[in-house]
Design a protein around this motif. Structure first.
Motif, short mmCIF file in Angstrom:
data_model
loop_
_atom_site.label_atom_id
_atom_site.label_comp_id
_atom_site.label_asym_id
_atom_site.label_seq_id
_atom_site.Cartn_x
_atom_site.Cartn_y
_atom_site.Cartn_z
N GLU A 1 36.03 42.31 36.47
CA GLU A 1 36.72 41.67 37.59
C GLU A 1 37.91 42.52 38.03
O GLU A 1 38.66 43.03 37.22
CB GLU A 1 37.21 40.28 37.19
CG GLU A 1 36.11 39.25 37.07
CD GLU A 1 36.67 37.85 36.90
OE1 GLU A 1 37.79 37.60 37.41
OE2 GLU A 1 36.02 37.02 36.25
N THR B 1 36.76 47.52 42.28
CA THR B 1 35.89 47.74 43.44
C THR B 1 35.06 49.00 43.25
O THR B 1 33.88 49.05 43.61
CB THR B 1 36.74 47.87 44.71
OG1 THR B 1 37.47 46.66 44.90
CG2 THR B 1 35.86 48.13 45.93
N SER C 1 40.55 45.64 43.37
CA SER C 1 40.23 44.61 44.36
C SER C 1 41.52 43.93 44.78
O SER C 1 42.48 43.87 44.00
CB SER C 1 39.26 43.59 43.77
OG SER C 1 38.06 44.22 43.35
#
Length: 342
Positions: A308, A311, A265
């Motif tokens: 976290e 993606t 991400s």
């Protein structure tokens, strides 16, 4: 209250009747709220903190397990005397207190314990490298091995689970549930499995994991052994009855090695995502310890995707394969190597 008053009286706001009823109505409302609050506390699942611990103690005698101090050895270089209470520290500020007085020439090891109880003291090897206060004669300090067996106080969730286990699985006459309860009474024991007649009549094996759902240390094993059957003699000097030869062992750790390619991400680095995936996998394996007999390939993927900074992912290998990893009855899955490619 106004409804119970006859309509022949003036009940409009500001009237004598209205003003006379307002103060008691407000008090009755407070009493109703207090009663509702107390009724909710009749359900033990609504309690927390000291209230939960007190209720469970009253009903079963179970105490909340308190936080424990991580401990191990530190290596001092130099010549001098290490005194009880001298301090070492990690760069992150975790302090350790030397727990013995010992004269050292050139170099030597001494016992040390975390200043603050809890899991923060479980630091890796070679991380205690600082002296908060100079120790005369010594030039350096380190911990050759990780500091271990620091556990946080038992959470409300874990305490409530032990309570439910106690009341839902009757522990009588030294049945399997009894041995499991005895093991879990020991500070540091997170869960246990019981194997009856494992070496013939009157023998019992208790397999334990620690509070972090990892293989238990020798110190925890010894504490559990002493609590249940000191010396494995079957003399009834512990919780187990006379004639029950009980052996306490740790579950064997099964490394879960993961290799995966991820799409990062925005704003995340490969190192950060590797740490996040490792934490996510650790949480997942903790949840299934002594509960599930496999490490699901699909759920490992789900844990990675929930991390976290991730993606998407591809090319996932778990222990060099794409199948579920079986975990035997005396084993517990632990995070091994985590290789993240981008």
């Amino acid at each position: 209250m106004l409804h119970t008053v006859s309509n022949e009286h003036d009940k409009r706001q500001g009237s004598f009747m209205y003003d006379a009823l307002v103060p008691p109505a407000e008090q009755f409302e407070k009493i109703d709220q207090a009663i509702s609050f107390v009724k909710e506390k009749l359900d033990i699942g609504n309690l927390s903190g000291d209230e939960l611990a007190k209720r469970i103690k009253e009903r079963t005698g179970i105490d909340r397990k308190q936080a424990t101090f991580s401990s191990g050895y530190v290596l001092l270089h130099g010549t001098g005397t290490a005194n009880l209470g001298d301090l070492g520290e990690t760069p992150g500020g975790v302090q350790f207190r030397i727990t013995e007085t010992k004269t050292i020439t050139t170099s030597g090891t001494v016992k040390a314990q975390a200043v603050i109880a809890g899991s923060t003291g479980n630091v890796p090897a070679n991380t205690i490298t600082m002296f908060p206060v100079t120790l005369p004669g010594f030039t350096s300090i380190t911990n050759p091995e990780p500091m271990t067996d620091g556990f946080d106080a038992e959470s409300d969730e874990d305490l409530l689970q032990r309570y439910y286990e106690r009341i839902r699985t009757p522990a009588t006459s030294a049945n399997k549930a009894h041995y499991k309860n005895w093991a879990k009474e020991v500070t540091g024991v997170g869960d246990a499995r019981v194997i009856p007649l494992w070496e013939g009549p009157n023998t019992v094996k208790v397999v334990i994991i620690d509070g972090d759902k990892q293989p238990a240390s020798m110190a925890i094993i010894n504490d559990a052994q002493t609590h249940i059957d000191p010396g494995k003699k079957g003399l009834g000097e512990g919780a187990a009855p006379i004639g029950a030869y009980t052996t306490v062992v740790s579950a064997t750790g099964v490394d879960i090695n993961v290799s995966v390619t991820v799409t990062l991400s925005p704003g995340y680095t490969q190192e950060q995502v590797t740490q996040n995936i490792t934490a996510s996998l650790t949480k997942r394996l903790k949840e299934i310890a002594f509960v599930e007999a496999i490490v699901s390939y699909a759920k490992v993927g789900a844990a990675i995707l929930d991390s976290e900074g991730v993606t998407d992912y591809s090319n996932l290998l778990v222990n060099n394969g794409t199948a579920n990893v079986p975990i035997n009855y005396e084993e517990v899955a632990v995070v091994g190597t985590v290789t993240v490619n981008v």
